[in-house]
Design a protein around this motif. Structure first.
Motif, short mmCIF file in Angstrom:
data_model
loop_
_atom_site.label_atom_id
_atom_site.label_comp_id
_atom_site.label_asym_id
_atom_site.label_seq_id
_atom_site.Cartn_x
_atom_site.Cartn_y
_atom_site.Cartn_z
N ALA A 1 21.76 63.43 36.34
CA ALA A 1 22.31 64.43 37.23
C ALA A 1 21.90 64.15 38.66
N ALA A 2 22.73 64.69 39.60
CA ALA A 2 22.45 64.44 41.02
C ALA A 2 21.09 64.95 41.41
N ALA A 3 20.73 66.14 40.92
CA ALA A 3 19.43 66.70 41.27
C ALA A 3 18.31 65.80 40.80
N ALA A 4 18.47 65.25 39.60
CA ALA A 4 17.44 64.36 39.07
C ALA A 4 17.35 63.09 39.89
N MET A 5 18.51 62.57 40.33
CA MET A 5 18.50 61.36 41.13
C MET A 5 17.86 61.62 42.48
N LEU A 6 18.08 62.79 43.06
CA LEU A 6 17.44 63.12 44.32
C LEU A 6 15.93 63.16 44.15
N LEU A 7 15.47 63.71 43.03
CA LEU A 7 14.05 63.73 42.73
C LEU A 7 13.54 62.31 42.51
N LEU A 8 14.35 61.51 41.83
CA LEU A 8 13.96 60.13 41.54
C LEU A 8 13.77 59.34 42.82
N CYS A 9 14.54 59.66 43.84
CA CYS A 9 14.40 58.98 45.11
C CYS A 9 12.97 59.08 45.61
N ALA A 10 12.39 60.26 45.55
CA ALA A 10 11.04 60.44 46.05
C ALA A 10 10.01 59.78 45.15
N THR A 11 10.16 59.97 43.84
CA THR A 11 9.15 59.41 42.94
C THR A 11 9.22 57.90 42.90
N SER A 12 10.44 57.35 42.95
CA SER A 12 10.54 55.90 42.90
C SER A 12 9.97 55.28 44.16
N ALA A 13 10.24 55.88 45.30
CA ALA A 13 9.71 55.33 46.54
C ALA A 13 8.20 55.28 46.49
N ALA A 14 7.59 56.32 45.92
CA ALA A 14 6.13 56.34 45.83
C ALA A 14 5.63 55.28 44.88
N ALA A 15 6.38 55.08 43.77
CA ALA A 15 5.92 54.12 42.78
C ALA A 15 6.11 52.68 43.24
N SER B 1 34.28 65.21 42.82
CA SER B 1 34.69 64.17 43.77
C SER B 1 33.82 64.15 45.01
N ALA B 2 33.29 65.31 45.41
CA ALA B 2 32.53 65.40 46.65
C ALA B 2 31.03 65.28 46.46
N VAL B 3 30.54 65.25 45.22
CA VAL B 3 29.10 65.29 45.00
C VAL B 3 28.44 64.03 45.55
N ARG B 4 27.25 64.19 46.11
CA ARG B 4 26.51 63.07 46.70
C ARG B 4 25.13 62.98 46.05
N GLY B 5 24.86 61.89 45.37
CA GLY B 5 23.54 61.62 44.85
C GLY B 5 22.81 60.69 45.81
N ALA B 6 21.50 60.70 45.78
CA ALA B 6 20.71 59.83 46.66
C ALA B 6 19.54 59.26 45.90
N ALA B 7 19.23 58.01 46.17
CA ALA B 7 18.08 57.36 45.53
C ALA B 7 17.57 56.24 46.41
N SER B 8 16.33 55.88 46.20
CA SER B 8 15.78 54.71 46.86
C SER B 8 16.64 53.50 46.54
#
Length: 412
Positions: free
Chosen positions: A2-16, A389-396
């Protein structure tokens, strides 16, 4: 995912993934490097140093690591740069404090990475074993020995422009499908024109970064991948030595399934390789190009209308994995799996919304490109609201997960 999970993953992955201290030396045969982990490196994650190893194809080298008063691992692998994703090819680990380790291999060409990681101790040794000096010695062997490693992956840099903003000097019929070579992705020609990008304030599930809505005008037709890039297509790039090692498929199968576990740079490398192979201009799509392609003339939350169900797309974790591309109905432009199956990388940098966003199909570069990139479309485990169609996910940009792949675009 999910997009929310990917947004969270962005922060945790960057730290890892981010090093607490990085040494960016270039190691060549015959060189000896002295390095040290110091107390300021102490953090919850193990600190590491990373060095680039530049050796000619066919050269046999031995990496000799000697640690004096610490416990550490060293790795030889590939990646885009020391600060980016590291693909482990070989790992040696010390059994205790101090000791020597070595690894011999024959270069397949390109630039490899050597990473040393301090291991934090346990109990009374906690925090003390990650300190101290060590040396790395690179020995060139007269007689080749060791296994041949895949070619190192060169630094991936997207080419200038996007598929809709540069000219490929070619005319094709709108709606037609083509492939530039055997094994190349099938492309579908999209018309020039305009659309309103983003979601209206009253769209259910809307996030603030999906606005403000704005009109985007495409001055010329361009081509978009009919399907997500598949393992079969990506593995041709791997075989050519341009995409590093082949990513894992989670045991789900390869062939016509979308390639997964690829980071941003790997997607860019593939598009660059296609350009070199075919002489045409391939890109990762910009967000505007992607949303225009996904909407296919619609202005509803999904290109299926005001609702989407599991007969329309691989969503809601119904199979708990990806499926072969093209298994669901195409949208009005003739494109498949724009909703669900895998999230798809775009060229745009992480930002907080569309204020000042390009209006011509270009990629937004005003955000923080070093932190992350935007991906679109939702994955096999996404809820419907996360596949709009408009949803935006973000990740490292270094993230590699089973729900993230990509498709390519091409200039005409």
């Amino acid at each position: 995912m999910a997009a929310a999970a990917m947004l969270l993953l962005c922060a945790t992955s960057a730290a890892a993934q981010s090093p607490s201290r990085t040494s960016k030396g270039v190691l060549k045969p015959g060189s000896v490097v002295a390095a040290r982990f110091v107390e300021t490196d102490r953090e919850p994650r193990a600190p590491y140093h990373c060095f680039e190893l530049d050796v000619d194809k066919g050269t046999s080298v031995t990496v000799d690591v000697s640690s004096k008063a610490m416990r550490m691992d060293f790795y030889v692998g590939g990646g885009e740069a020391c600060s980016e994703e590291f693909t482990v090819v070989h790992k040696n680990g010390t059994a205790g404090v101090g000791g020597d380790q070595e690894f011999s291999f024959v270069s397949g060409g390109g630039r490899y990475l050597v990473r040393t990681t301090a291991i934090w101790g346990v109990g009374i040794f906690a925090g003390s074993q990650g300190m101290g000096p060590y040396t790395i010695k690179i020995v060139q062997n007269a007689t080749p020995k060791g296994k041949v490693l895949p070619p190192g992956v060169a630094a991936a840099k997207p080419r200038d422009g996007t598929a809709s903003t540069v000219s490929g000097g070619e005319t094709r019929e709108v709606g037609s499908a083509f492939a530039d070579c055997t094994g190349c992705p099938q492309m579908t020609v999209l018309p020039g024109g305009s659309f309103v990008m983003g979601s209206p304030p009253d769209e259910l599930g809307r996030d603030g970064i999906e606005g403000p809505r704005h009109q985007v005008m495409f001055a010329r037709p361009f081509a978009m991948g009919t399907y997500e890039v598949t393992f079969a297509e990506y593995d041709l790039c791997v075989a050519a030595g341009a995409c590093g090692a082949s990513p894992p498929d989670q045991g789900w199968g390869r062939d016509r399934r979308p390639v997964i576990n690829v980071n941003f740079a790997q997607a860019v490398n593939y598009a660059n390789w296609l350009s070199t192979k075919t002489g045409k201009l391939y890109f990762i799509p910009s967000e505007a190009e992607w949303e225009y392609a996904a909407r296919a003339g619609s202005d509803t939350a999904w290109n299926t209308g005001d609702a989407i169900i599991t007969d329309d797309a691989n969503i809601l974790n119904q199979f708990k994995k990806t499926v072969n591309v093209g298994g669901y109905p195409a949208n009005a432009f003739g494109l498949y799996d724009m909703h669900g199956n895998v999230w798809e990388w775009t060229l745009d940098c992480l930002d907080s919304g569309y204020v000042g966003a390009p209006t011509n199909g270009a990629a937004a570069s005003g955000g923080d490109c070093n932190v992350g990139a935007i991906h679109r479309g939702g994955g096999f485990d996404s809820e419907p609201r996360h596949a709009r169609s408009a949803v935006r996910g973000a990740a490292s940009r270094v993230v590699r997960v089973p729900s993230l792949g990509f498709r390519v675009a091409r200039a005409l």
